[in-house]
Design an enzyme around this catalytic site. Structure first.
Site, short mmCIF file in Angstrom:
data_model
loop_
_atom_site.label_atom_id
_atom_site.label_comp_id
_atom_site.label_asym_id
_atom_site.label_seq_id
_atom_site.Cartn_x
_atom_site.Cartn_y
_atom_site.Cartn_z
CB SER A 259 9.68 -44.04 44.17
OG SER A 259 9.88 -43.58 42.79
CD GLU A 260 5.21 -43.16 40.30
OE1 GLU A 260 4.82 -42.48 39.40
OE2 GLU A 260 5.38 -42.70 41.59
CG ASN A 261 11.05 -46.38 40.75
OD1 ASN A 261 10.62 -45.55 41.72
ND2 ASN A 261 12.35 -46.46 40.64
N GLY A 262 9.05 -48.59 42.56
CA GLY A 262 9.25 -49.75 43.66
C GLY A 262 10.38 -49.35 44.79
#
Length: 217
Positions: free
Chosen positions: A45-48
């Site tokens: 997920s691109e939020n980390g």
């Protein structure tokens, strides 16, 4: 026809052993619930987050563990958490094998619009811009038509584009479709859906070759 879970189940069949997979907001987040247990997959997920698992059961949510859509998630053993710079380095460096996104519209040449409807407030394009610019394998999960019954698989997108010519495959509540240089090619039809139903619901060029099998999920 398929419901949202049915779409996610069918897309889960596209996930291969050893894949690193990015799940977009909406229907794509459900895919993690249906991946085969005998394969190893890392959901990013691109939020980390790397190593997302299925959604938590009610009462077992941890408000500090969320995906890019701010939904609570679970993590698998070995999962890791990192800053957005590292996350987008993975995406821009093409270290993600498969990207699964939702969409408002897809054009027959593979253009995608999934971030903005004019005159509606949005926070920004988010990670979608980086994902469509960097990913080589993009599958879209979406409903075939909008609430008014109008096709969302178009000759040309009317909404602001997120990416150009990037979508490879589409799974809707009615069909599995491949994007080709000549238009949408029908691969499978959903249970109870006829080829003519799909043709009537598709504005863009739809290529139908031979008998179209009913999908299994």
């Amino acid at each position: 026809m398929l419901d949202k879970n049915g779409i996610a189940k069918r897309i889960a069949r596209e996930v291969k052993d050893g894949y690193y997979v990015n799940l977009g907001i909406g229907i794509p987040t459900l895919v993690a619930n249906f991946v085969r247990e005998d394969i190893s997959v890392e959901f990013q997920s691109e939020n980390g987050v790397l190593g997302m698992g299925p959604f938590p059961f009610e009462g077992e949510e941890d408000a500090d563990i969320i995906n890019a859509g701010k939904q609570t998630i679970t993590t698998l053993p070995g999962a890791s958490f990192f800053d957005s710079a590292t996350s987008f380095s993975m995406i821009r460096g093409q270290h993600v094998d498969l990207t699964i996104l939702g969409a408002m519209e897809v054009a027959e040449n593979g253009d995608i619009a999934n971030w903005k409807i004019p005159n509606r407030m949005v926070k920004g394009m988010g990670g979608a811009m980086d994902l469509v610019a960097s990913a080589e394998n993009i599958i879209v999960a979406m409903m075939h038509t909008n609430k008014a019954g109008e096709s969302k698989l178009l000759k040309k997108c009317g909404l602001p584009l997120t990416g150009v010519g990037c979508v490879k495959k589409i799974v809707t509540n009615m069909a599995v479709i491949e994007v080709t240089s000549k238009g949408f090619r029908l691969l499978e039809r959903a249970p109870g859906v006829s080829v003519s139903d799909i043709q009537n619901a598709t504005e863009g060029t739809l290529i139908v070759e031979g008998d179209i099998p009913e999908m299994t999920i």
